[in-house]
Design a protein around this motif. Structure first.
Motif, short mmCIF file in Angstrom:
data_model
loop_
_atom_site.label_atom_id
_atom_site.label_comp_id
_atom_site.label_asym_id
_atom_site.label_seq_id
_atom_site.Cartn_x
_atom_site.Cartn_y
_atom_site.Cartn_z
N GLU A 20 1.44 -10.41 -3.64
CA GLU A 20 2.03 -10.61 -4.96
C GLU A 20 0.99 -10.36 -6.05
N GLU A 21 -0.20 -10.90 -5.86
CA GLU A 21 -1.27 -10.71 -6.85
C GLU A 21 -1.63 -9.24 -7.00
N ASN A 47 0.18 -6.59 -6.17
CA ASN A 47 1.28 -5.74 -6.61
C ASN A 47 1.73 -6.03 -8.03
N SER A 48 1.12 -7.01 -8.67
CA SER A 48 1.45 -7.31 -10.06
C SER A 48 0.72 -6.40 -11.04
N HIS A 67 -0.64 -1.30 -7.32
CA HIS A 67 0.78 -1.47 -6.97
C HIS A 67 1.24 -0.44 -5.93
N CYS A 115 6.23 -2.54 -1.29
CA CYS A 115 6.01 -3.98 -1.29
C CYS A 115 6.67 -4.62 -2.52
N GLU A 164 7.27 -7.74 -5.45
CA GLU A 164 6.36 -8.24 -6.47
C GLU A 164 6.41 -9.76 -6.60
N GLN A 165 7.26 -10.41 -5.83
CA GLN A 165 7.38 -11.87 -5.88
C GLN A 165 7.08 -12.45 -4.50
N LYS A 166 6.30 -13.51 -4.48
CA LYS A 166 5.82 -14.09 -3.23
C LYS A 166 6.96 -14.41 -2.27
N GLN A 168 9.99 -13.19 -2.03
CA GLN A 168 10.62 -11.97 -1.53
C GLN A 168 9.72 -11.30 -0.50
N ILE A 169 8.43 -11.20 -0.79
CA ILE A 169 7.49 -10.59 0.14
C ILE A 169 7.44 -11.38 1.44
#
Length: 293
Positions: A19-20, A22-23, A28, A32, A34-36, A38-39
Protein backbone atom coordinates in the motif's frame (compact mmCIF):
# COMPACT_ATOMS: atom_id res chain seq x y z
CA UNK A 1 23.37 -3.27 4.93
CA UNK A 2 22.76 -7.01 4.66
CA UNK A 3 19.31 -8.42 3.93
CA UNK A 4 17.57 -11.77 3.78
CA UNK A 5 15.24 -12.89 0.97
CA UNK A 6 12.43 -15.28 1.83
CA UNK A 7 8.76 -16.01 1.33
CA UNK A 8 6.38 -13.65 3.19
CA UNK A 9 6.46 -13.98 6.98
CA UNK A 10 3.44 -11.75 7.64
CA UNK A 11 0.90 -11.16 4.84
CA UNK A 12 -0.73 -8.23 6.62
CA UNK A 13 2.65 -6.52 6.94
CA UNK A 14 3.31 -7.21 3.25
CA UNK A 15 -0.05 -5.66 2.31
CA UNK A 16 0.83 -2.54 4.31
CA UNK A 17 4.22 -2.30 2.55
CA UNK A 18 2.60 -2.65 -0.88
CA UNK A 19 0.00 0.00 0.00
CA UNK A 20 2.79 2.41 0.93
CA UNK A 21 4.78 1.71 -2.24
CA UNK A 22 1.76 1.83 -4.54
CA UNK A 23 0.60 5.18 -3.17
CA UNK A 24 3.44 6.92 -5.04
CA UNK A 25 3.55 7.19 -8.81
CA UNK A 26 7.29 6.58 -8.95
CA UNK A 27 6.85 3.13 -7.30
CA UNK A 28 3.33 2.34 -8.52
CA UNK A 29 2.46 -0.97 -10.24
CA UNK A 30 -0.89 -1.30 -12.00
CA UNK A 31 -1.61 -4.91 -11.06
CA UNK A 32 -1.38 -4.18 -7.35
CA UNK A 33 -4.16 -2.37 -5.48
CA UNK A 34 -3.72 0.80 -3.49
CA UNK A 35 -5.56 -0.01 -0.26
CA UNK A 36 -4.25 -2.40 2.38
CA UNK A 37 -7.50 -4.33 2.83
CA UNK A 38 -7.94 -4.85 -0.91
CA UNK A 39 -4.32 -5.94 -1.34
CA UNK A 40 -4.56 -8.31 1.64
CA UNK A 41 -7.77 -9.90 0.31
CA UNK A 42 -6.15 -10.43 -3.09
CA UNK A 43 -3.03 -11.99 -1.58
CA UNK A 44 -5.10 -14.31 0.60
CA UNK A 45 -7.70 -15.52 -1.88
CA UNK A 46 -7.00 -14.41 -5.45
CA UNK A 47 -3.26 -14.25 -6.06
CA UNK A 48 -1.58 -16.86 -8.26
CA UNK A 49 -2.41 -20.50 -8.88
CA UNK A 50 0.55 -21.32 -6.63
CA UNK A 51 0.84 -20.86 -2.89
CA UNK A 52 2.00 -17.41 -1.86
CA UNK A 53 5.17 -19.01 -0.49
CA UNK A 54 6.10 -19.99 -4.07
CA UNK A 55 4.93 -16.83 -5.86
CA UNK A 56 6.02 -13.89 -3.67
CA UNK A 57 9.44 -13.07 -2.21
CA UNK A 58 10.40 -10.43 0.34
CA UNK A 59 13.69 -8.80 1.25
CA UNK A 60 14.06 -8.17 4.99
CA UNK A 61 16.50 -6.17 7.04
CA UNK A 62 15.83 -7.71 10.44
CA UNK A 63 12.00 -7.59 10.44
CA UNK A 64 11.65 -4.57 8.14
CA UNK A 65 10.53 -5.13 4.54
CA UNK A 66 12.80 -3.31 2.11
CA UNK A 67 11.79 -5.04 -1.11
CA UNK A 68 9.16 -7.33 -2.62
CA UNK A 69 8.33 -9.02 -5.91
CA UNK A 70 5.44 -11.32 -6.80
CA UNK A 71 4.26 -13.38 -9.76
CA UNK A 72 0.51 -13.80 -10.19
CA UNK A 73 0.85 -17.10 -12.05
CA UNK A 74 -1.62 -18.85 -14.34
CA UNK A 75 -0.40 -22.45 -14.39
CA UNK A 76 -2.41 -23.47 -17.46
CA UNK A 77 -0.97 -20.80 -19.75
CA UNK A 78 2.35 -20.63 -17.90
CA UNK A 79 2.08 -16.87 -17.77
CA UNK A 80 2.42 -14.38 -14.93
CA UNK A 81 1.55 -10.80 -14.09
CA UNK A 82 4.48 -9.20 -12.30
CA UNK A 83 3.87 -7.34 -9.05
CA UNK A 84 6.94 -5.18 -8.68
CA UNK A 85 9.76 -4.95 -8.23
CA UNK A 86 9.03 -2.82 -5.15
CA UNK A 87 12.30 -1.57 -3.63
CA UNK A 88 12.70 0.93 -0.78
CA UNK A 89 15.79 3.14 -0.93
CA UNK A 90 16.85 1.78 -4.33
CA UNK A 91 20.26 3.49 -4.24
CA UNK A 92 21.21 1.49 -1.12
CA UNK A 93 20.20 -1.87 -2.58
CA UNK A 94 21.56 -2.04 -6.10
CA UNK A 95 20.90 -5.42 -7.65
CA UNK A 96 18.18 -6.35 -5.16
CA UNK A 97 15.46 -6.43 -7.82
CA UNK A 98 17.40 -9.05 -9.81
CA UNK A 99 17.98 -11.12 -6.68
CA UNK A 100 14.26 -11.05 -5.88
CA UNK A 101 13.49 -12.08 -9.46
CA UNK A 102 15.90 -15.00 -9.40
CA UNK A 103 14.51 -16.20 -6.06
CA UNK A 104 10.84 -16.13 -7.05
CA UNK A 105 11.63 -17.91 -10.34
CA UNK A 106 13.50 -20.56 -8.35
CA UNK A 107 10.63 -21.01 -5.87
CA UNK A 108 7.89 -21.18 -8.52
CA UNK A 109 9.55 -24.15 -10.24
CA UNK A 110 7.60 -23.50 -13.46
CA UNK A 111 9.04 -22.89 -16.91
CA UNK A 112 7.10 -19.75 -17.77
CA UNK A 113 6.12 -18.74 -21.31
CA UNK A 114 5.18 -15.12 -20.69
CA UNK A 115 5.57 -12.32 -18.15
CA UNK A 116 3.54 -9.11 -18.28
CA UNK A 117 4.26 -5.83 -16.52
CA UNK A 118 1.80 -2.96 -15.92
CA UNK A 119 3.94 -0.05 -14.80
CA UNK A 120 3.16 3.55 -13.94
CA UNK A 121 4.57 5.90 -16.53
CA UNK A 122 6.53 7.66 -13.74
CA UNK A 123 8.01 4.42 -12.37
CA UNK A 124 11.21 4.54 -14.41
CA UNK A 125 12.91 1.89 -12.26
CA UNK A 126 10.28 -0.81 -12.97
CA UNK A 127 10.08 0.21 -16.63
CA UNK A 128 13.84 -0.22 -17.01
CA UNK A 129 13.66 -3.54 -15.15
CA UNK A 130 11.02 -4.88 -17.56
CA UNK A 131 12.94 -3.69 -20.63
CA UNK A 132 16.20 -5.19 -19.35
CA UNK A 133 14.44 -8.53 -18.97
CA UNK A 134 13.47 -8.37 -22.64
CA UNK A 135 9.90 -7.11 -22.31
CA UNK A 136 8.35 -5.16 -25.20
CA UNK A 137 6.15 -2.08 -24.88
CA UNK A 138 2.60 -3.04 -25.94
CA UNK A 139 0.94 0.33 -25.36
CA UNK A 140 -0.20 2.80 -22.74
CA UNK A 141 -3.37 2.82 -20.68
CA UNK A 142 -5.20 5.31 -18.50
CA UNK A 143 -6.48 4.20 -15.11
CA UNK A 144 -9.81 5.88 -14.44
CA UNK A 145 -11.69 6.03 -11.15
CA UNK A 146 -15.24 6.92 -10.14
CA UNK A 147 -15.97 7.81 -6.53
CA UNK A 148 -19.18 7.30 -4.58
CA UNK A 149 -19.21 10.87 -3.26
CA UNK A 150 -19.04 12.30 -6.79
CA UNK A 151 -22.13 10.46 -8.04
CA UNK A 152 -25.15 12.65 -7.53
CA UNK A 153 -28.66 12.12 -8.91
CA UNK A 154 -28.81 9.39 -11.58
CA UNK A 155 -31.48 9.45 -14.29
CA UNK A 156 -32.81 5.90 -14.63
CA UNK A 157 -35.57 6.79 -17.09
CA UNK A 158 -35.90 4.06 -19.75
CA UNK A 159 -33.36 1.85 -17.96
CA UNK A 160 -34.53 -1.52 -16.67
CA UNK A 161 -33.06 -4.71 -15.32
CA UNK A 162 -32.82 -7.47 -17.88
CA UNK A 163 -35.74 -9.83 -18.50
CA UNK A 164 -36.39 -12.57 -21.06
CA UNK A 165 -38.33 -10.00 -23.10
CA UNK A 166 -34.97 -8.65 -24.24
CA UNK A 167 -33.16 -11.97 -24.77
CA UNK A 168 -32.87 -11.82 -28.57
CA UNK A 169 -31.88 -8.15 -28.99
CA UNK A 170 -29.44 -8.38 -26.08
CA UNK A 171 -27.84 -11.54 -27.46
CA UNK A 172 -27.53 -10.05 -30.95
CA UNK A 173 -25.94 -6.84 -29.64
CA UNK A 174 -23.53 -8.69 -27.34
CA UNK A 175 -22.43 -11.17 -30.01
CA UNK A 176 -21.93 -8.38 -32.54
CA UNK A 177 -20.05 -6.10 -30.15
CA UNK A 178 -17.90 -8.73 -28.44
CA UNK A 179 -17.25 -11.76 -30.65
CA UNK A 180 -15.10 -14.47 -29.01
CA UNK A 181 -15.21 -12.77 -25.61
CA UNK A 182 -14.84 -14.37 -22.18
CA UNK A 183 -18.61 -14.37 -21.33
CA UNK A 184 -21.28 -15.26 -23.89
CA UNK A 185 -24.70 -13.64 -23.66
CA UNK A 186 -26.14 -16.74 -21.99
CA UNK A 187 -23.27 -16.83 -19.47
CA UNK A 188 -23.92 -13.20 -18.54
CA UNK A 189 -27.59 -13.97 -17.92
CA UNK A 190 -26.62 -17.01 -15.84
CA UNK A 191 -24.30 -14.87 -13.68
CA UNK A 192 -27.00 -12.34 -12.75
CA UNK A 193 -27.60 -12.18 -8.98
CA UNK A 194 -27.90 -9.57 -6.22
CA UNK A 195 -24.37 -8.36 -6.91
CA UNK A 196 -24.09 -8.82 -10.67
CA UNK A 197 -26.58 -6.87 -12.75
CA UNK A 198 -27.50 -6.56 -16.41
CA UNK A 199 -29.18 -3.25 -17.22
CA UNK A 200 -30.82 -2.42 -20.54
CA UNK A 201 -31.73 0.91 -22.12
CA UNK A 202 -35.00 1.16 -24.05
CA UNK A 203 -36.33 3.69 -26.53
CA UNK A 204 -39.85 5.13 -26.54
CA UNK A 205 -41.12 2.01 -28.27
CA UNK A 206 -39.43 -0.16 -25.63
CA UNK A 207 -36.85 -1.50 -28.05
CA UNK A 208 -33.41 -2.22 -26.65
CA UNK A 209 -30.82 0.41 -27.59
CA UNK A 210 -27.97 -0.62 -25.31
CA UNK A 211 -26.92 -2.53 -22.23
CA UNK A 212 -24.34 -2.60 -19.45
CA UNK A 213 -23.27 -5.59 -17.38
CA UNK A 214 -21.60 -5.04 -14.00
CA UNK A 215 -20.27 -7.28 -11.27
CA UNK A 216 -20.12 -6.21 -7.64
CA UNK A 217 -17.92 -7.70 -4.93
CA UNK A 218 -18.86 -5.92 -1.69
CA UNK A 219 -16.84 -8.33 0.43
CA UNK A 220 -13.64 -7.08 -1.21
CA UNK A 221 -14.98 -3.53 -1.71
CA UNK A 222 -14.72 -3.87 -5.48
CA UNK A 223 -16.88 -3.71 -8.56
CA UNK A 224 -16.37 -3.76 -12.31
CA UNK A 225 -18.07 -2.72 -15.52
CA UNK A 226 -17.58 -5.85 -17.60
CA UNK A 227 -19.45 -4.92 -20.80
CA UNK A 228 -21.22 -1.93 -22.28
CA UNK A 229 -22.61 -1.64 -25.82
CA UNK A 230 -24.97 0.62 -27.73
CA UNK A 231 -26.64 -0.23 -31.03
CA UNK A 232 -24.79 1.59 -33.83
CA UNK A 233 -27.79 3.62 -34.95
CA UNK A 234 -28.38 4.92 -31.42
CA UNK A 235 -24.89 6.17 -30.63
CA UNK A 236 -23.96 9.80 -29.87
CA UNK A 237 -27.23 10.28 -27.99
CA UNK A 238 -25.84 10.01 -24.45
CA UNK A 239 -27.05 6.43 -24.02
CA UNK A 240 -23.62 5.08 -23.10
CA UNK A 241 -23.10 7.78 -20.48
CA UNK A 242 -26.51 7.10 -18.98
CA UNK A 243 -25.80 3.36 -18.82
CA UNK A 244 -22.44 3.89 -17.12
CA UNK A 245 -24.03 6.14 -14.50
CA UNK A 246 -26.75 3.55 -13.91
CA UNK A 247 -24.03 0.92 -13.50
CA UNK A 248 -22.27 3.10 -10.92
CA UNK A 249 -25.55 3.64 -9.08
CA UNK A 250 -25.95 -0.12 -8.75
CA UNK A 251 -22.38 -0.71 -7.60
CA UNK A 252 -22.47 2.16 -5.12
CA UNK A 253 -25.72 0.80 -3.67
CA UNK A 254 -23.37 -1.46 -1.69
CA UNK A 255 -22.04 0.68 1.13
CA UNK A 256 -18.76 -1.26 1.17
CA UNK A 257 -17.85 -0.03 -2.34
CA UNK A 258 -16.41 3.49 -2.32
CA UNK A 259 -14.74 3.62 -5.75
CA UNK A 260 -14.67 1.84 -9.11
CA UNK A 261 -11.45 1.51 -11.10
CA UNK A 262 -10.96 0.59 -14.75
CA UNK A 263 -8.25 0.86 -17.37
CA UNK A 264 -8.67 2.02 -20.96
CA UNK A 265 -6.16 2.04 -23.81
CA UNK A 266 -4.76 5.56 -24.19
CA UNK A 267 -5.69 5.60 -27.89
CA UNK A 268 -9.33 4.62 -27.22
CA UNK A 269 -10.59 8.19 -27.12
CA UNK A 270 -14.26 7.24 -27.51
CA UNK A 271 -14.23 5.04 -24.40
CA UNK A 272 -12.20 7.56 -22.40
CA UNK A 273 -14.62 10.37 -23.26
CA UNK A 274 -17.58 8.14 -22.38
CA UNK A 275 -16.27 7.26 -18.94
CA UNK A 276 -15.18 10.80 -18.15
CA UNK A 277 -18.61 12.10 -19.15
CA UNK A 278 -20.12 9.60 -16.70
CA UNK A 279 -17.93 10.87 -13.86
CA UNK A 280 -14.68 8.91 -14.02
CA UNK A 281 -11.40 10.72 -13.42
CA UNK A 282 -7.96 9.94 -14.80
CA UNK A 283 -5.60 8.94 -11.96
CA UNK A 284 -2.68 7.08 -13.61
CA UNK A 285 -1.05 6.41 -16.94
CA UNK A 286 0.43 2.92 -17.20
CA UNK A 287 2.68 1.22 -19.74
CA UNK A 288 1.99 -2.42 -20.59
CA UNK A 289 5.04 -4.61 -21.28
CA UNK A 290 5.12 -8.26 -22.33
CA UNK A 291 8.09 -10.61 -22.22
CA UNK A 292 7.59 -13.76 -24.26
CA UNK A 293 10.32 -16.26 -23.49
Amino acid sequence: MSFVISSPKDIEKLALFLEEMNSKRETHIGYCGEQKQQIYATLISDFSDLDLARSFVIAYVKDEIIGALGLDIDEESKSAEVWGPFIKNRSEYLGLADELWEKVIELSRIEMNEFSFFVNEENSFAKDFAINKGAVNKGNYFVLKAFRNDLKTVDLTQIETYSLLYKNPFTNLHDTSFPNTYYSASEIVYRINDHNQLLVMLDNERKLTGYVYVEGDPEHKEGSIEYIAVIAGNRKQGIGTKLVRAALAHLFSFEEIEEITLSVAKNNERAINLYKAAGFKEVHELTYYVWNK
